[in-house]
Design a protein around this motif. Structure first.
Motif, mmCIF file in Angstrom:
data_model
loop_
_atom_site.group_PDB
_atom_site.id
_atom_site.type_symbol
_atom_site.label_atom_id
_atom_site.label_comp_id
_atom_site.label_asym_id
_atom_site.label_seq_id
_atom_site.Cartn_x
_atom_site.Cartn_y
_atom_site.Cartn_z
ATOM 1 N N SER A 100 71.463 61.442 23.891
ATOM 2 C CA SER A 100 72.061 62.578 23.193
ATOM 3 C C SER A 100 72.201 62.265 21.726
ATOM 4 O O SER A 100 72.389 61.100 21.336
ATOM 5 C CB SER A 100 73.478 62.873 23.691
ATOM 6 O OG SER A 100 73.559 62.744 25.047
ATOM 7 N N TYR A 101 72.131 63.307 20.919
ATOM 8 C CA TYR A 101 72.528 63.224 19.509
ATOM 9 C C TYR A 101 73.736 64.140 19.401
ATOM 10 O O TYR A 101 73.573 65.360 19.452
ATOM 11 C CB TYR A 101 71.410 63.723 18.593
ATOM 12 C CG TYR A 101 70.181 62.840 18.596
ATOM 13 C CD1 TYR A 101 70.194 61.608 17.934
ATOM 14 C CD2 TYR A 101 69.022 63.235 19.249
ATOM 15 C CE1 TYR A 101 69.070 60.800 17.937
ATOM 16 C CE2 TYR A 101 67.893 62.422 19.242
ATOM 17 C CZ TYR A 101 67.926 61.219 18.585
ATOM 18 O OH TYR A 101 66.813 60.423 18.583
ATOM 19 N N GLY A 102 74.900 63.570 19.310
ATOM 20 C CA GLY A 102 76.113 64.391 19.332
ATOM 21 C C GLY A 102 76.142 65.141 20.649
ATOM 22 O O GLY A 102 75.997 64.542 21.716
ATOM 23 N N LYS A 103 76.266 66.464 20.566
ATOM 24 C CA LYS A 103 76.321 67.252 21.807
ATOM 25 C C LYS A 103 74.935 67.616 22.314
ATOM 26 O O LYS A 103 74.778 68.147 23.416
ATOM 27 C CB LYS A 103 77.119 68.539 21.569
ATOM 28 C CG LYS A 103 78.607 68.266 21.497
ATOM 29 C CD LYS A 103 79.376 69.562 21.495
ATOM 30 C CE LYS A 103 80.869 69.265 21.421
ATOM 31 N NZ LYS A 103 81.627 70.318 20.804
ATOM 32 N N ARG A 104 73.921 67.366 21.494
ATOM 33 C CA ARG A 104 72.560 67.784 21.861
ATOM 34 C C ARG A 104 71.903 66.728 22.753
ATOM 35 O O ARG A 104 71.721 65.571 22.344
ATOM 36 C CB ARG A 104 71.748 67.988 20.576
ATOM 37 C CG ARG A 104 70.303 68.170 20.798
ATOM 38 C CD ARG A 104 69.867 69.581 20.387
ATOM 39 N NE ARG A 104 68.467 69.792 20.705
ATOM 40 C CZ ARG A 104 68.044 70.529 21.731
ATOM 41 N NH1 ARG A 104 68.888 71.137 22.514
ATOM 42 N NH2 ARG A 104 66.750 70.672 21.947
ATOM 43 N N LEU A 105 71.557 67.136 23.976
ATOM 44 C CA LEU A 105 70.885 66.216 24.897
ATOM 45 C C LEU A 105 69.388 66.292 24.612
ATOM 46 O O LEU A 105 68.729 67.263 24.963
ATOM 47 C CB LEU A 105 71.208 66.646 26.339
ATOM 48 C CG LEU A 105 71.121 65.607 27.439
ATOM 49 C CD1 LEU A 105 71.875 64.338 27.106
ATOM 50 C CD2 LEU A 105 71.636 66.192 28.748
ATOM 51 N N ASN A 154 57.451 71.388 19.971
ATOM 52 C CA ASN A 154 58.351 70.687 19.053
ATOM 53 C C ASN A 154 59.769 70.699 19.581
ATOM 54 O O ASN A 154 60.237 71.712 20.087
ATOM 55 C CB ASN A 154 58.339 71.389 17.681
ATOM 56 C CG ASN A 154 57.218 70.854 16.832
ATOM 57 O OD1 ASN A 154 56.787 69.717 17.022
ATOM 58 N ND2 ASN A 154 56.736 71.674 15.921
ATOM 59 N N GLY A 155 60.433 69.557 19.468
ATOM 60 C CA GLY A 155 61.826 69.481 19.903
ATOM 61 C C GLY A 155 61.973 69.197 21.393
ATOM 62 O O GLY A 155 63.085 69.170 21.921
ATOM 63 N N ALA A 156 60.846 68.961 22.103
ATOM 64 C CA ALA A 156 60.903 68.749 23.559
ATOM 65 C C ALA A 156 61.555 67.418 23.929
ATOM 66 O O ALA A 156 62.069 67.248 25.027
ATOM 67 C CB ALA A 156 59.497 68.810 24.145
ATOM 68 N N GLY A 157 61.503 66.442 23.015
ATOM 69 C CA GLY A 157 62.077 65.126 23.310
ATOM 70 C C GLY A 157 61.041 64.012 23.378
ATOM 71 O O GLY A 157 61.353 62.883 23.773
ATOM 72 N N LYS A 158 59.810 64.306 22.974
ATOM 73 C CA LYS A 158 58.735 63.306 23.069
ATOM 74 C C LYS A 158 59.004 62.113 22.143
ATOM 75 O O LYS A 158 58.954 60.966 22.577
ATOM 76 C CB LYS A 158 57.368 63.928 22.706
ATOM 77 C CG LYS A 158 57.003 65.132 23.542
ATOM 78 C CD LYS A 158 55.674 65.723 23.150
ATOM 79 C CE LYS A 158 55.547 66.195 21.712
ATOM 80 N NZ LYS A 158 56.356 67.369 21.343
ATOM 81 N N SER A 159 59.293 62.399 20.874
ATOM 82 C CA SER A 159 59.484 61.289 19.931
ATOM 83 C C SER A 159 60.717 60.473 20.294
ATOM 84 O O SER A 159 60.714 59.244 20.167
ATOM 85 C CB SER A 159 59.646 61.804 18.499
ATOM 86 O OG SER A 159 58.460 62.434 18.130
ATOM 87 N N THR A 160 61.753 61.155 20.756
ATOM 88 C CA THR A 160 62.966 60.428 21.156
ATOM 89 C C THR A 160 62.609 59.465 22.299
ATOM 90 O O THR A 160 63.044 58.305 22.307
ATOM 91 C CB THR A 160 64.066 61.430 21.589
ATOM 92 O OG1 THR A 160 64.277 62.340 20.514
ATOM 93 C CG2 THR A 160 65.360 60.737 21.927
ATOM 94 N N THR A 161 61.797 59.935 23.227
ATOM 95 C CA THR A 161 61.372 59.074 24.347
ATOM 96 C C THR A 161 60.568 57.883 23.828
ATOM 97 O O THR A 161 60.853 56.727 24.186
ATOM 98 C CB THR A 161 60.514 59.896 25.349
ATOM 99 O OG1 THR A 161 61.282 61.016 25.768
ATOM 100 C CG2 THR A 161 60.087 59.071 26.536
#
Ligand code: ADP
Length: 314
Positions: free
Chosen positions: A14-19, A40-47
């Motif tokens: 999570s980033y703050g409240k954003r999962l 975009n924003g799906a969570g690929k880069s975070t993964t």
């Protein structure tokens, strides 16, 4: 040898409240080229950033060739090569100098033969003495691939490798990725160019809003969700009613002496041909079109990917 090249279990961040990533689980086998798709924003880069250790895991577990990236960080870092989306370069170094020192970052000794192979294969030899800030965008990308591979990683992660790259370079990069893979390197590719996933990968995962919405063999994914288009050419325009296909619950479209069917939910061309035969209707030609991954993507995420023509019948 470990059975998995990459194992992700219940990964969240999570980033703050954003999962950004929600309970993601997937496994990649050694030798695969695996695509992770998503808008975009799906969570690929975070993964990807959690796999490479660039950001901390929120919760869950990641193993690279059987080694936990938390417990065996130095080892897993060496096993992974990553080419990031953004162009990151050592501005004032020449290609030659930057590539020579890079394997040292992983505690791996420089191997001149391997270094030369990479430089030659990626067409960088004529540019060795150029400082990074004087290189074109395409050369910078090629350098970044060489840099990602210089320490001979077993898992190569390519995060949007061909974003903004011209067609010629894109195709030569794909060829190179296939070559590296054929020599044993496992590849994880994130992209929102679906053509890239279609060309390179056998298995595809699609993420949306932090969650996995599909993970399947490419052909199965296409068959399951998109449906194939079949066009039959008859000797004359059809005079029969579409009701003859009511048992199949299939939609038809007539264009001159052609009938177009959308083959979904396990309906096979043979089922249609059988009905035509029973009704003594002569078929001159049969044409089937493969569905495009972009339609699968659109169905699952509701968002249009960056891609080319539409050739199926969702
Ligand atoms: P993708 O790579 O699929 O485009 P990201 O992993 O970059 O997606 O982003 C997933 C979500 O996490 C997005 O909603 C994004 O805004 C958010 N996010 C990513 N990085 C950060 C960050 N450093 N701080 C706050 N939110 C972030």
């Amino acid at each position: 040898m470990s059975l998995t090249a990459l194992k992700i279990e219940n990964l969240s961040k999570s980033y703050g409240k954003r999962l950004a990533v929600k309970e993601l689980s997937l496994e990649i086998s050694p030798g695969e080229i695996f695509a992770l798709l998503g808008p975009n924003g799906a969570g690929k880069s975070t993964t990807i950033n959690m796999i490479t250790g660039a950001i901390r895991i929120g919760s869950g577990r990641i193993e690279v060739f059987g080694h936990s990236i938390r417990k065996d960080y130095l080892l897993t870092r060496r096993l992974i090569g990553v080419m990031h989306q953004e162009i990151v370069i050592d501005t004032f170094f020449t290609i030659n100098r930057a590539i020579k020192i890079h394997s040292g970052y992983y505690g791996v000794p420089d191997d001149p033969a391997w270094r030369n192979t990479l430089l030659e294969r990626l067409g960088l030899v004529p540019h060795l003495d150029k400082p990074m800030n004087k290189l074109s965008g395409g050369l910078k990308r090629r350098f970044m691939i060489a840099k990602a591979l210089i320490h001979k990683p077993r898992l190569l992660i390519l995060d949007e490798p061909t974003a903004g790259v011209d067609v010629e370079l894109r195709h030569s990069l794909w060829e190179f990725v296939r070559e590296i893979n054929a020599k044993g390197t496992t590849v994880l590719l994130t992209t929102h160019y679906l053509e890239e996933a279609e060309q390179l990968c056998e298995r595809i995962a699609i993420m949306d809003n932090g969650s996995l919405v599909a993970l399947e063999n490419k052909e199965k994914l296409l068959d399951r969700l998109a449906g194939r288009k079949m066009t039959l050419t008859l000797d004359t325009p059809p005079t029969f009613s579409g009701d003859i296909f009511s048992s199949l619950n299939i939609s038809t479209q007539v264009e001159g002496n052609k009938i177009i069917f959308c083959l979904k939910d396990g309906i096979l061309p043979g089922n249609i041909l059988q009905i035509l035969q029973q009704n003594n209707i002569q078929v001159l030609d049969i044409e089937t079109e493969k569905p495009a991954l972009e339609d699968v993507f659109l169905t699952l995420t509701g968002k249009k990917p960056l891609t080319r023509k539409n050739n199926n019948c969702l």
